[in-house]
Design an enzyme around this catalytic site. Structure first.
Site: not given
Ligand code: AP5
Length: 214
Positions: A22, A97, A131, A161, A172
């Site tokens: 994402k 979410r 990552r 992270r 998660r």
């Molecule tokens: P990456 O692009 O980083 O993936 P992502 O889907 O963004 O993963 P996140 O871990 O950031 O998502 P998340 O939703 O769990 O975390 P967030 O920070 O939002 O790609 C992942 C890896 O794959 C990278 O190293 C990339 O380079 C690699 N890769 C390899 N091939 C790839 C390809 N083809 N395309 C893309 N990438 C590739 O949330 C963290 C925490 O915050 C949550 O657990 C929760 O506690 C809280 N939180 C955040 N938002 C909310 C909400 N709306 N409601 C409640 N709690 C929330």
């Protein structure tokens, strides 16, 4: 309505499990369209860095792989959307979410498309273990294609992270299946869903995302 490089959407949601890509692809589309990416994860991490009350509440939950309460997230998004740079459309990354967040969003913004990023659970642990993120500029990369530990944008040493620890990733994922996955049906019923399989090289996924938004 923004019309840049063949993409005519305005408010776009990037939905998907942790590690589905994402952040990576929401950022590319944000730059291509010239509209801001609103990542609730990044906003929360910024609050943790600044030591705000919100950050203190969020940190414990994020470290445990749990969701931060809906009212906190909705308040944060509502405030951000009031800023002038959001007037021409935004990319929501990791929001909504829960069904409650989706219902609240419906009241404050119209949605043009939802990109549903899919990847098998087994592949997620592998992605998360490699990552790396830049603590200075927030850039994300992967050990598979990093030449050294330095951030390609600013040179700062990239780190893992805390919530990418294997046991936290499992939690998660469990939370994603229980609370976020129902949004797939929710947005499919509104004819907004565009599903992209992200299990491939980044450039290939990028092309699929652009096609999905055409
Ligand atoms: P990456 O692009 O980083 O993936 P992502 O889907 O963004 O993963 P996140 O871990 O950031 O998502 P998340 O939703 O769990 O975390 P967030 O920070 O939002 O790609 C992942 C890896 O794959 C990278 O190293 C990339 O380079 C690699 N890769 C390899 N091939 C790839 C390809 N083809 N395309 C893309 N990438 C590739 O949330 C963290 C925490 O915050 C949550 O657990 C929760 O506690 C809280 N939180 C955040 N938002 C909310 C909400 N709306 N409601 C409640 N709690 C929330």
């Amino acid at each position: 309505m923004s019309k840049r490089k063949g993409m005519t959407m305005r408010n776009i949601i990037f939905l998907g499990p942790p590690g589905s890509g994402k952040g990576t692809h929401a950022e590319k589309i944000s730059q291509a369209m010239g509209i801001p990416r609103l990542s609730t994860g990044d906003m929360l991490r910024e609050n943790i860095k600044k030591g705000t009350q919100l950050g203190t509440t969020a940190q414990r939950l994020m470290d445990a792989g749990q969701l931060v309460p809906d009212e906190v997230i909705i308040g944060m998004i509502r405030e951000r959307l009031e800023q002038p740079d959001c007037a021409g459309g935004v990319i929501f990354d990791g929001f909504p979410r829960t069904l409650a967040q989706a219902e609240a969003l419906k009241e404050i913004a119209s949605i043009d498309a939802v990109v549903n990023m899919t990847i098998a659970d087994e592949r997620i642990a592998e992605r998360m273990s490699g990552r790396r993120v830049c603590p200075a500029c927030g850039n994300t990369s992967h050990t598979d294609w990093m030449e050294d530990a330095g951030c390609p944008s600013c040179g700062t040493e990239m780190v893992q992270r805390k919530d990418d620890a294997p046991e936290t990733v499992l939690e998660r994922l469990r939370v994603y299946h229980a609370q976020t996955k129902p949004l797939i049906d929710y947005y499919a019923a509104q004819n907004l869903l565009r599903t992209v399989d992200t299990d491939g090289p980044v450039q290939q996924t990028e092309a699929k995302v652009r096609e999905a938004l055409r």
